[in-house]
Design a protein around this motif. Structure first.
Motif, mmCIF file in Angstrom:
data_model
loop_
_atom_site.group_PDB
_atom_site.id
_atom_site.type_symbol
_atom_site.label_atom_id
_atom_site.label_comp_id
_atom_site.label_asym_id
_atom_site.label_seq_id
_atom_site.Cartn_x
_atom_site.Cartn_y
_atom_site.Cartn_z
ATOM 1 N N ARG A 151 -12.024 1.626 1.413
ATOM 2 C CA ARG A 151 -12.405 0.203 1.441
ATOM 3 C C ARG A 151 -13.719 -0.006 2.190
ATOM 4 N N LYS A 182 -11.989 4.232 -6.274
ATOM 5 C CA LYS A 182 -12.365 3.612 -5.001
ATOM 6 C C LYS A 182 -12.883 2.192 -5.224
ATOM 7 N N TRP A 203 -7.767 -0.231 -14.514
ATOM 8 C CA TRP A 203 -7.146 0.998 -14.019
ATOM 9 C C TRP A 203 -6.573 1.814 -15.173
ATOM 10 N N SER A 212 -10.049 -0.122 -6.124
ATOM 11 C CA SER A 212 -9.204 -0.368 -4.962
ATOM 12 C C SER A 212 -9.835 -1.408 -4.045
ATOM 13 N N CYS A 265 -6.433 6.656 -4.008
ATOM 14 C CA CYS A 265 -6.334 5.262 -4.446
ATOM 15 C C CYS A 265 -5.178 4.992 -5.400
ATOM 16 N N GLU A 296 0.806 -1.217 0.000
ATOM 17 C CA GLU A 296 0.000 0.000 0.000
ATOM 18 C C GLU A 296 0.844 1.275 0.000
ATOM 19 N N HIS A 328 -2.183 2.728 -4.259
ATOM 20 C CA HIS A 328 -2.533 1.316 -4.167
ATOM 21 C C HIS A 328 -2.675 0.706 -5.563
ATOM 22 N N LEU A 329 -3.424 1.364 -6.432
ATOM 23 C CA LEU A 329 -3.703 0.794 -7.753
ATOM 24 C C LEU A 329 -2.460 0.727 -8.622
#
Length: 266
Positions: free
Chosen positions: A60, A191, A249, A194, A233, A33, A236-237
């Motif tokens: 999340r 979102k 993505w 993710s 996000c 992350e 993370h992505l």
């Protein structure tokens, strides 16, 4: 995310530690992350990491704090209101729709069934469809393209929950206690992707065919669905190498606008 990761992030936001050993959950959060900087055997944190941790929780679908220990209305203390301090009536319940399980549980069209998550876990489904929003859960039959992901199996669709309405904890408990494959059915926005990327045992990312999804997104022009969560996000992505998530993505970044489930093509 599993329960240990949620608990770690909540404690992290509340206590704002300056460092943690690079082991266990702290290591996973740093490596997957981007939470903190790895310095030898430690993960070192800066102010931005506390904001990032809060965003991870919120995107999340989890509250920043664990629900307070409370009581049901029937257990309310004498002399006080049965509502003050009481748990929501839906505490511990999940909203579900049963697909292909008429002998075990029939769900009338346009509705859902509320039940304890432990009872939902005992149903004879072969895949668990995790749905971001409640209205699409009730109207699953409208989205005919979804059936290709079911593969003629009995499927249990569950609402992932939201604060104050079938809270996230019960759905998270169901997902964590299960061992069957999951199908991720979320909004087409940062979102949603993710959350889909974090879903354990994920077999499929459930999206309409790209030409249909692209046309619907361009027609709806919901660019706020992209801008509202892209900065939280993106870290993370950008680390996800799963082909389904990575492809979605890349398309989302080019499109620069999202689409909510309610407006997915039928």
């Amino acid at each position: 995310m599993n329960a240990a990761e949620v608990a770690f992030l909540r404690q992290f936001v509340a206590n704002r530690p300056t460092h943690r050993p690079h082991v266990g959950v702290a290591a996973r959060m740093a490596d997957c992350e981007g939470l903190g900087l790895v310095r030898g055997a430690r993960v070192v944190y800066q102010d931005r990491d506390y904001t990032s941790a809060a965003n991870i929780l919120l995107t999340r679908g989890f509250d920043l704090k664990a629900p307070d220990e409370a009581f049901s209305r029937s257990q309310s203390p004498r002399g006080g209101s049965e509502k003050t301090g009481a748990l929501p009536v839906t505490h511990g319940l999940v909203a579900v729709v049963a697909i292909g399980m008429v002998h075990a549980l029939a769900t009338p069209p346009g509705s859902f069934v509320a039940m304890k998550w432990t009872e939902a876990l005992a149903l004879p489904y072969q895949a668990l469809l995790v749905c971001e929003n409640l209205e699409p859960l009730m109207l699953l039959a409208k989205y005919r393209w979804l059936t290709s992901f079911f593969k003629q199996r009995p499927v249990l669709a569950v609402f992932r929950g939201a604060p104050g309405m079938f809270g996230n904890e019960a759905a998270a408990n169901l997902i964590a206690a299960d061992d069957r494959p999951t199908l991720a059915y979320f909004d087409f926005d940062p979102k949603g992707l993710s959350m889909a990327a974090s879903l354990p045992r994920r077999e499929s990312l459930c999206l309409p065919a790209w030409p249909d999804l692209q046309a619907a997104a361009q027609l709806a022009r919901r660019d706020h669905l992209f801008s509202n969560s892209v900065f939280q996000c993106r870290p993370h992505l950008d680390r996800i190498d799963d082909p389904d998530i990575a492809l979605a993505w890349s398309r989302l970044k080019v499109l620069a606008m999202g689409l909510d489930q309610e407006h997915f093509p039928h």
